[in-house]
Write an enzyme that holds these catalytic residues in place. Structure first.
Site, PDB file in Angstrom:
ATOM      1  CG  ASP A   1      -1.957   0.963   1.308  1.00 42.34           C
ATOM      2  OD1 ASP A   1      -2.861   0.854   0.461  1.00 42.34           O
ATOM      3  OD2 ASP A   1      -1.936   1.868   2.172  1.00 42.34           O
TER       4      ASP A   1
ATOM      5  CD  GLU B   1      15.486 -13.300   4.737  1.00 42.06           C
ATOM      6  OE1 GLU B   1      14.566 -13.803   5.428  1.00 42.06           O
ATOM      7  OE2 GLU B   1      16.068 -12.247   5.042  1.00 42.06           O
TER       8      GLU B   1
HETATM    9  C1  NOJ Z   1      -4.482   2.920  -0.740  1.00 40.14           C
HETATM   10  C2  NOJ Z   1      -5.575   1.943  -0.495  1.00 40.14           C
HETATM   11  O1  NOJ Z   1      -5.835   1.244  -1.673  1.00 40.14           O
HETATM   12  C3  NOJ Z   1      -6.746   2.749   0.010  1.00 40.14           C
HETATM   13  O2  NOJ Z   1      -7.915   1.991   0.064  1.00 40.14           O
HETATM   14  C4  NOJ Z   1      -6.389   3.299   1.351  1.00 40.14           C
HETATM   15  O3  NOJ Z   1      -7.430   4.139   1.809  1.00 40.14           O
HETATM   16  C5  NOJ Z   1      -5.112   4.118   1.284  1.00 40.14           C
HETATM   17  N1  NOJ Z   1      -4.089   3.482   0.516  1.00 40.14           N
HETATM   18  C6  NOJ Z   1      -4.565   4.347   2.658  1.00 40.14           C
HETATM   19  O4  NOJ Z   1      -4.066   3.152   3.196  1.00 40.14           O
END
Ligand code: NOJ
Length: 553
Positions: A211, A262
């Site tokens: 993310d 790893e």
């Molecule tokens: C991207 C994620 O896909 C989204 O759903 C989220 O709100 C934000 N990052 C924050 O983590």
């Protein structure tokens, strides 16, 4: 056997995104769960995908639907138990489906023990240094450290109270105030995440989707920054945001790559990096960093022949230059579903959403035709592809959600100016006659499902010629047998500059997409796949209608 097997399977894999809250609910509380997913895995095997990416199911207060993690190595009770997770992985592997989990390193939940410890510790302490705490400006520190605006609306800074109850330091949060950003310059933070990666790798996961992989490092000095358009965005604007795409992130990804390496079995790392141009995205997939990065330029290329050709060409060049496969994606849990988005007149940036009062509603018939054509084009391209749950049913964005049902922090933080992402997160339909269309045995659903979804339920489409589900199944089957994911694009000269048609050949399959207003006469070849029925013209020639894709072989 899925096509994408063996070494570097991700180079050509089709990865299906499961959004756990909205996929299948086994216990009837109206929120999907891990046992629900396990029960429905055979449907994904039948669909013909290679791997499943699970959006977060970790312990979380769910302020951002799980992207606010309070314990990275625990399953949230809302979704089940660790034993449920182990069963899910075992069942998936039995079905030859790989499992990728979502890692959220940019920020934790404000409920995370690390953040609580930071609040209980004085400014300047090692606990505070795990996050982005700063003193405020002005004599009493009451002015924010800078002017950055949160992606979800409002400021990126919130002020905490000291142990004496008086206003004290500020902390940075790119997203909601309940999602404090970690300090990735701190080696302690880096080491903890390596432990977390190993925890899940030891449990048998096949990789991670990471993310906000462009956000972890902020420009030194945290200089003021005003985005050109109103409000901040997830990135991808190339306007020099001091919190996106800083060079320092790449060292982190090299460390993660080493951890993943790893382990045996070619585990994959996929970056969510909203940067552009594509040549910059390619920096995330250099050897020794990520294996893949989402191609958001493709997602937002729009519905024009020139735009699509350009982005496909640029993607293959940019990723190819660093030896990485391109990826392709049309929908996910953050954007308007492509069965609606492709019929919108205006741009719709990530997170804005669409709702009852939005101007210019998409025409659902046009949207679905374009979505089917776009997917058929996408699945013929070499590289990896991502599908978002429910797109194989042709689900549109749910526009008419009542205000009271909305849960996306964007909706609250912009005081209803932006609808946010709930419209693409509505629980999906399985059986038209079952409670909640088969999503939940109790009939409950955390977001209301529209009654039109009965007709789109999986059981109403399975085995029905021409249904969207059968189109996806056929495309995935052919993609596998023809090994299109490992092929190459050769543009058809006749249409290489056309304003109406995108046409290329990949491993002997000719793919033609008509984005123009008039039907187009098809070249030679047996029809292998058609997103709309091919008709015969007056002169007996086979004609590809508007907003349609055909594969000829
Ligand atoms: C991207 C994620 O896909 C989204 O759903 C989220 O709100 C934000 N990052 C924050 O983590």
């Amino acid at each position: 056997m899925p096509s994408a097997s063996g070494r570097e399977w991700w180079r050509s894999a089709v990865i299906y995104q499961v959004y756990p809250r909205s996929f299948a609910d086994s216990d009837g509380d109206g929120v999907g769960d891990l046992a629900g997913i396990t029960g429905r895995l055979p449907a994904l095997r039948e669909l013909g995908v290679d791997a499943v990416w699970l959006s977060p199911f970790f312990r979380s207060p769910q302020r951002d639907a799980g992207y606010d993690v309070s314990d990275y190595t625990a399953v949230d009770p809302l979704f089940g138990t660790m034993a449920d997770f182990d069963r899910l992985v075992a069942r998936a592997h039995e079905l030859e489906l790989r499992i990728i989990v979502d890692m959220v390193p940019n920020h934790t939940s404000s409920d995370h023990a690390w953040f609580r410890e930071a609040l209980d510790s004085p400014p300047g302490s090692p606990e505070r240094d795990r996050y982005m705490f700063r003193d405020g400006k002005g004599r009493d520190g009451s002015r924010r450290p800078n002017n950055w605006q949160s992606v979800f609306g409002g400021s990126m800074w919130d002020r905490v109270k000291g142990v004496d109850g008086r206003p004290e330091q500020w902390y940075l949060h790119i997203f909601d105030a309940t999602q404090p950003d970690l300090n990735w310059e701190n080696p302690w933070v880096r080491e903890r995440f390596k432990d977390i990666l190993r925890f899940w790798l030891d449990r048998g996961v096949d990789g991670f989707r990471v993310d906000v992989a462009h956000g972890l490092v902020k420009q030194a000095g945290l200089p003021d920054y005003t985005p050109p358009a109103a409000g901040a965005s997830m990135g991808g604007n190339e306007t020099g945001e001091p919190y996106w795409g800083q060079p320092g992130v790449h060292g982190i990804w090299r460390e993660w790559h080493a951890v993943v390496a790893e382990y045996d079995g070619d585990r994959a790392l996929c970056a969510e990096a909203w940067v552009n141009p594509l040549a910059k995205v390619a920096l995330w997939v250099r050897p020794g960093e990520f294996d893949q990065a989402f191609n958001f330029d493709f997602m937002f290329a729009g519905w024009t022949a020139g735009g699509l050709r350009r982005v496909i060409r640029e993607s293959l060049e940019a990723f190819g230059a660093v030896g990485a496969p391109s990826t392709w994606v049309l929908s996910n849990h953050d954007v308007i579903r492509h069965a609606s988005r492709l019929a919108l007149g205006a741009d719709s940036p990530q997170g804005d959403g669409i709702g009852p009062k939005s101007p210019g509603k998409p025409d659902p018939v046009v949207g679905l035709r374009r979505a089917r054509a776009a997917t058929a084009l996408m699945l013929a391209l070499p590289g990896g592809a991502y599908l978002y749950q429910g797109e194989e049913l042709g689900l549109p964005e749910v526009i008419e959600l009542p205000d009271e049902a909305r849960q996306d922090p964007t909706w609250f933080r912009t005081h209803g100016k932006k609808y946010g992402r709930d419209g693409c997160r509505v629980p999906i339909p399985w059986e038209s006659g079952a409670p909640a269309y088969g999503f939940s045995p109790s009939g409950r659903s955390w977001l209301p499902q529209p009654s039109e979804w009965a007709a789109l339920a999986r059981d109403r489409q399975a085995g029905v010629t021409g249904s969207t589900l059968e189109l996806y199944r056929a495309a995935l089957r052919l993609r596998r047998t023809k090994r299109l994911g490992l092929g190459a694009v050769e543009w058809l000269a006749e249409w290489s500059r056309s304003r109406a048609v995108v046409a290329f050949r990949n491993r002997g399959v000719t793919v033609v997409t008509n984005l123009g207003r008039r039907p187009v006469a098809l070249p030679e070849g047996r029809v292998l796949l058609e997103s709309e029925p091919i008709r015969l013209g007056r002169d007996g020639r086979r004609m590809l209608p508007t907003d349609a894709t055909v594969w000829l072989g």
